[in-house]
Design an enzyme around this catalytic site. Sequence first.
Site, short mmCIF file in Angstrom:
data_model
loop_
_atom_site.label_atom_id
_atom_site.label_comp_id
_atom_site.label_asym_id
_atom_site.label_seq_id
_atom_site.Cartn_x
_atom_site.Cartn_y
_atom_site.Cartn_z
NE ARG A 53 -3.21 -0.06 3.04
CZ ARG A 53 -2.77 0.33 4.24
NH1 ARG A 53 -2.39 1.58 4.42
NH2 ARG A 53 -2.72 -0.51 5.25
CE1 TYR A 105 -15.54 10.53 -17.01
CE2 TYR A 105 -15.19 10.97 -14.69
CZ TYR A 105 -15.52 10.10 -15.70
OH TYR A 105 -15.85 8.81 -15.40
C1 LIG Z 1 -12.63 8.25 -17.54
C2 LIG Z 1 -12.29 9.63 -17.17
C3 LIG Z 1 -12.11 10.01 -15.82
C4 LIG Z 1 -12.32 9.04 -14.67
O1 LIG Z 1 -11.41 7.96 -14.70
P1 LIG Z 1 -11.78 6.46 -14.22
O2 LIG Z 1 -10.53 5.72 -14.57
O3 LIG Z 1 -12.98 6.02 -14.97
O4 LIG Z 1 -12.04 6.49 -12.76
C5 LIG Z 1 -11.76 11.33 -15.57
N1 LIG Z 1 -11.61 12.24 -16.56
C6 LIG Z 1 -11.78 11.91 -17.86
C7 LIG Z 1 -11.60 12.94 -18.92
C8 LIG Z 1 -12.13 10.60 -18.20
O5 LIG Z 1 -12.31 10.29 -19.49
#
Ligand SMILES: *Cc1c(COP(=O)(O)O)cnc(C)c1O
Length: 382
Positions: A53, A105
């Site tokens: 961890r 996002y």
């Molecule tokens: C997919 C994505 C995230 C989140 O990432 P995860 O790996 O799904 O937790 C954040 N920002 C953007 C632009 C993304 O495409």
Amino acid sequence: MNSNKLYSSRTMAVQAGYYMDPHTGAVTPPVYAATTFARDDEYETIYSATYSRYGNPTYDQLETVLAALDGGAGARVFGSGMAAITTFLQTVPAGAHIAAPRIMYHGAQDWLRRLVTERGMDLTLFDAADPKALAAAVRPGETALVWIESPVNPTWDVIDVAAAANVAHAAGAILAVDATVATPVFLRPLELGADMVFHSATKYLNGHSDVLAGVLVSAADDARWAEIGRLRALMGGILGPFEAWLLLRGIRTLHLRVERAAANALAIAQHFENHLKLDAVLYPGLTSHPGHETAKRQMDGGFGAMLSILVRGGAKEARQVATATNLFIPATSLGGVESLIEHRATVEGPDSAVPKNLLRISVGIEDATDLIQDLEAALDTL
Ligand SMILES: *Cc1c(COP(=O)(O)O)cnc(C)c1O
């Protein structure tokens, strides 16, 4: 791994898997599955970490590569992009003011909204398409964080990263950039003045739609960075060694994949730009895109492989196209070698600020002519 910056990011990506086992000469690294690491006869630690961890040779090697790709002082990997984002946001003091784009996002924005209700944060959402909007959104002395993406998901508005860094710093805030879509091949925000870069490594960095991971890369090895290390160890959002190993493997072909996908995206955007069944094609590589000049200035060698089409009509017509394709898979996510198409408003739900007729396309590395014909055929069903 040689992290010497004499090499371009493309060479750095290929060398991501570089490893020479001193005992066997094996040219790729093993997966260090161990969760715990022994001490020596003096009861001193043999490795820098004693428990996975806190650190593990497989993800430590991955972090060396990722720090080099973005030109940062250090990188830390997490079990998902959201684990990285939420851990990072834990370092913003409760009650502070944050500025972020109105369309971004959605998972990250959902978390920012929760911080408002749960931790007394103040959030201003600005219009990323308006270059003056960020300066109006920050409050000197109060804003602690400016969080941006560029290009902005899923309208692909372009934010001037260097200008955003100046605005943030003048207000006493830090600038964090979600560069998932641009990748370190095309955009290196730390070189433009950003303090922190985030990638969902689930997307292009891994590139094969088979690993969930996130990464933070920091410009400075400062108190915030040390705190992020402590938080990751305590909150436990760490990556597993097998996923780290797959990422090291995926990164070796990062530049080939994203350059091919970006070339396909440009071909598709140009082909459909004035299509009769579409209201618009949103792609920063088109000279007609309002952010094109800024993107050209701050991006290196390409505009990414994400684009959106606004289907003439509404949600019904858009969903019809998304289910009529053969090659484009109707699935969420992005950044894999296969092309995906998605009706964003359906996925984001009733609060979504995304146009109802928008289809988001993650262009893969298939043959561009096949992709164009597939989308043409799907639009013909309207
Ligand atoms: C997919 C994505 C995230 C989140 O990432 P995860 O790996 O799904 O937790 C954040 N920002 C953007 C632009 C993304 O495409």
